[in-house]
Design a protein around this motif. Structure first.
Motif, short mmCIF file in Angstrom:
data_model
loop_
_atom_site.label_atom_id
_atom_site.label_comp_id
_atom_site.label_asym_id
_atom_site.label_seq_id
_atom_site.Cartn_x
_atom_site.Cartn_y
_atom_site.Cartn_z
N PRO A 120 0.79 -1.23 0.00
CA PRO A 120 0.00 0.00 0.00
C PRO A 120 0.83 1.28 0.00
O PRO A 120 1.84 1.39 0.69
CB PRO A 120 -0.81 -0.10 1.30
N VAL A 121 0.36 2.24 -0.79
CA VAL A 121 0.90 3.60 -0.83
C VAL A 121 -0.27 4.53 -0.57
O VAL A 121 -1.26 4.52 -1.30
CB VAL A 121 1.53 3.93 -2.20
N LEU A 122 -0.16 5.34 0.49
CA LEU A 122 -1.17 6.34 0.80
C LEU A 122 -0.72 7.65 0.18
O LEU A 122 0.35 8.17 0.50
CB LEU A 122 -1.33 6.49 2.32
N ILE A 123 -1.53 8.17 -0.75
CA ILE A 123 -1.20 9.43 -1.44
C ILE A 123 -1.93 10.57 -0.72
O ILE A 123 -3.16 10.56 -0.63
CB ILE A 123 -1.66 9.39 -2.92
N LEU A 124 -1.16 11.51 -0.22
CA LEU A 124 -1.72 12.73 0.39
C LEU A 124 -1.33 13.87 -0.53
O LEU A 124 -0.20 14.33 -0.52
CB LEU A 124 -1.14 12.92 1.80
N HIS A 125 -2.27 14.26 -1.39
CA HIS A 125 -1.93 15.23 -2.43
C HIS A 125 -2.15 16.66 -1.99
O HIS A 125 -2.61 16.92 -0.88
CB HIS A 125 -2.66 14.93 -3.74
N GLY A 126 -1.80 17.57 -2.88
CA GLY A 126 -1.84 18.99 -2.58
C GLY A 126 -3.23 19.59 -2.62
O GLY A 126 -4.23 18.89 -2.74
N GLY A 127 -3.25 20.89 -2.52
CA GLY A 127 -4.50 21.63 -2.44
C GLY A 127 -5.41 21.44 -3.64
O GLY A 127 -4.95 21.10 -4.73
N HIS A 128 -6.68 21.63 -3.41
CA HIS A 128 -7.71 21.58 -4.44
C HIS A 128 -7.77 20.22 -5.13
O HIS A 128 -8.07 20.14 -6.32
CB HIS A 128 -7.50 22.69 -5.48
#
Length: 168
Positions: A38-46
């Motif tokens: 598993p890779v948890l992606i915490l992306h940027g704004g909007h």
């Protein structure tokens, strides 16, 4: 559950969209793509969980990509953005629901502070942390170092995360 077919490179992916109800009653929308580590992606704004962000490359290298929508975007409750701690508690709850004991964290841009928070508060749950591009979180790094855990918060993720650098 909503399924979307994503075409990326030589890889065809099936994305499923889900919603997790937190203990505090907030909704966390997220997508799942691929299978494997598993890779948890915490992306940027909007951003929300409907974005691709190089998923085909990760899936092709045997990763399961978990992407929550940011607070207030998609169907994720805006209240999860009241504090970084509230959001990070929801991310840990999500990992628990998905029975993920450890995950790589790929925190991009405004997702960097959440990645740092997760790594410093739950180091046993984090296999690796990479912040791309560097976000204004340098002041948080001492908290990670105190735990004995470390990650990469400058430049691309480590090569050993999936064999090649992100986006290569």
């Amino acid at each position: 559950m909503n399924h979307n077919s994503l075409l990326g490179g030589a890889c065809s992916m099936e994305r499923s969209i889900h919603q997790h109800l937190t203990r505090k009653g907030y909704t966390l929308e997220y997508s799942l793509v691929g299978s494997g580590e598993p890779v948890l992606i915490l992306h940027g704004g909007h951003s929300n969980c409907h974005e691709e962000l190089g998923y085909a490359h990760l899936v092709a290298h045997g990763f399961r990509v978990i992407t929550p929508s940011r607070p207030g975007y998609g169907n994720t409750s805006a209240e999860l953005g009241q504090s970084i701690m509230t959001a990070c508690e929801a991310y840990i709850e999500l990992l628990n629901e998905l029975q993920v004991p450890q995950a790589h964290i790929l925190a991009m841009s405004a997702g960097g502070p959440s990645g740092i928070c997760l790594a410093s508060r739950s180091p046993s749950r984090i296999k690796a942390l990479s912040c791309n591009p560097p976000s204004p979180v340098a002041g948080c790094l001492p908290a990670i170092r105190r735990t004995g855990w470390h990650g990469s918060c400058s430049g691309p993720p480590p090569k050993n995360m999936y064999g090649r650098r992100y986006g290569a």
